[in-house]
Motif scaffolding. Structure first.
Motif, PDB file in Angstrom:
ATOM      1  N   THR A  41      67.909  27.526  26.041  1.00 11.66           N
ATOM      2  CA  THR A  41      68.534  28.133  24.863  1.00 11.66           C
ATOM      3  C   THR A  41      69.893  28.765  25.140  1.00 11.66           C
ATOM      4  O   THR A  41      70.734  28.809  24.242  1.00 11.66           O
ATOM      5  CB  THR A  41      67.604  29.168  24.214  1.00 11.66           C
ATOM      6  N   VAL A  67      66.478  25.605  18.499  1.00 17.59           N
ATOM      7  CA  VAL A  67      65.063  25.259  18.397  1.00 17.59           C
ATOM      8  C   VAL A  67      64.799  24.487  17.108  1.00 17.59           C
ATOM      9  O   VAL A  67      64.006  23.537  17.092  1.00 17.59           O
ATOM     10  CB  VAL A  67      64.189  26.536  18.451  1.00 17.59           C
ATOM     11  N   ASP A  68      65.474  24.842  16.025  1.00 17.15           N
ATOM     12  CA  ASP A  68      65.278  24.163  14.744  1.00 17.15           C
ATOM     13  C   ASP A  68      65.674  22.692  14.787  1.00 17.15           C
ATOM     14  O   ASP A  68      65.168  21.891  14.006  1.00 17.15           O
ATOM     15  CB  ASP A  68      66.068  24.865  13.635  1.00 17.15           C
ATOM     16  N   ASN A  71      62.917  19.087  16.249  1.00 23.29           N
ATOM     17  CA  ASN A  71      62.059  18.135  15.538  1.00 23.29           C
ATOM     18  C   ASN A  71      62.830  16.958  14.951  1.00 23.29           C
ATOM     19  O   ASN A  71      62.214  16.035  14.421  1.00 23.29           O
ATOM     20  CB  ASN A  71      61.276  18.853  14.438  1.00 23.29           C
ATOM     21  N   SER A  80      61.431  24.807  24.734  1.00 24.22           N
ATOM     22  CA  SER A  80      62.657  25.553  24.515  1.00 24.22           C
ATOM     23  C   SER A  80      62.484  26.921  25.158  1.00 24.22           C
ATOM     24  O   SER A  80      61.499  27.616  24.875  1.00 24.22           O
ATOM     25  CB  SER A  80      62.909  25.686  23.011  1.00 24.22           C
ATOM     26  N   ILE A  97      55.743  32.505  27.478  1.00 26.38           N
ATOM     27  CA  ILE A  97      54.824  32.082  26.407  1.00 26.38           C
ATOM     28  C   ILE A  97      54.124  33.314  25.837  1.00 26.38           C
ATOM     29  O   ILE A  97      54.048  33.481  24.617  1.00 26.38           O
ATOM     30  CB  ILE A  97      53.803  31.052  26.928  1.00 26.38           C
ATOM     31  N   LYS A 100      56.384  35.214  23.649  1.00 28.70           N
ATOM     32  CA  LYS A 100      56.938  34.403  22.555  1.00 28.70           C
ATOM     33  C   LYS A 100      58.438  34.097  22.727  1.00 28.70           C
ATOM     34  O   LYS A 100      59.180  34.024  21.763  1.00 28.70           O
ATOM     35  CB  LYS A 100      56.663  35.064  21.208  1.00 28.70           C
ATOM     36  N   THR A 103      59.088  28.141  23.323  1.00 27.99           N
ATOM     37  CA  THR A 103      58.526  27.316  22.264  1.00 27.99           C
ATOM     38  C   THR A 103      58.136  25.981  22.883  1.00 27.99           C
ATOM     39  O   THR A 103      58.949  25.345  23.550  1.00 27.99           O
ATOM     40  CB  THR A 103      59.558  27.076  21.136  1.00 27.99           C
ATOM     41  N   LYS A 105      55.937  22.198  22.209  1.00 30.75           N
ATOM     42  CA  LYS A 105      55.244  21.268  21.314  1.00 30.75           C
ATOM     43  C   LYS A 105      54.771  20.092  22.160  1.00 30.75           C
ATOM     44  O   LYS A 105      55.473  19.625  23.057  1.00 30.75           O
ATOM     45  CB  LYS A 105      56.182  20.772  20.214  1.00 30.75           C
TER      46      LYS A 105
END
Length: 119
Positions: A41, A67-68, A71, A80, A97, A100, A103, A105
């Motif tokens: 990031t 991050v957005d 996807n 991320s 993690i 938080k 990120t 997936k």
């Protein structure tokens, strides 16, 4: 080393190259076709690790800077995280993690763990 890579993409390229040279990439990824995106990031843009049939590619994703954006690219997963957490190894990522700050997936963490044996 491939031209045009620096910083974190170059580090992961070097690790993957070592795994390939030692035959470990072919052993551990011989029947897989995996695309993992990594976004550090505080060091955008993101980059994709593509591992298939014991070989690999590292591709810079110039349009993926937040991050957005993650996807918008087809992949098997992404992670991320800030550079400080990435450099903290497994413990740093797990702490990130919990706090938080990371990120994830898909199975990105599993594949990065398999790659991590080179380091």
């Amino acid at each position: 080393m491939t031209r045009g890579l620096s910083n974190f993409p170059a580090i992961l390229y070097s690790g993957l190259w070592a795994l390939k040279t030692l035959g470990l990439l072919k052993r551990d990824f011989s029947n897989e076709n995996v695309r993992i995106i990594i976004l550090i990031t505080d060091e955008p843009p993101a980059f994709m690790l593509h591992i298939a049939n014991g070989d690999f590619q590292v591709e810079i994703l110039e349009d993926i800077v937040t991050v957005d954006d993650l996807n918008s690219v087809e992949s098997d997963g992404y992670i991320s995280l800030p550079s400080q957490i990435f450099l903290g190894g497994v413990e740093g990522v797990l702490e990130g993690i919990r706090n938080k700050l990371v990120t994830i997936k898909g199975e990105a963490l599993i594949y990065l763990g398999k790659i991590g044996v080179a380091f």
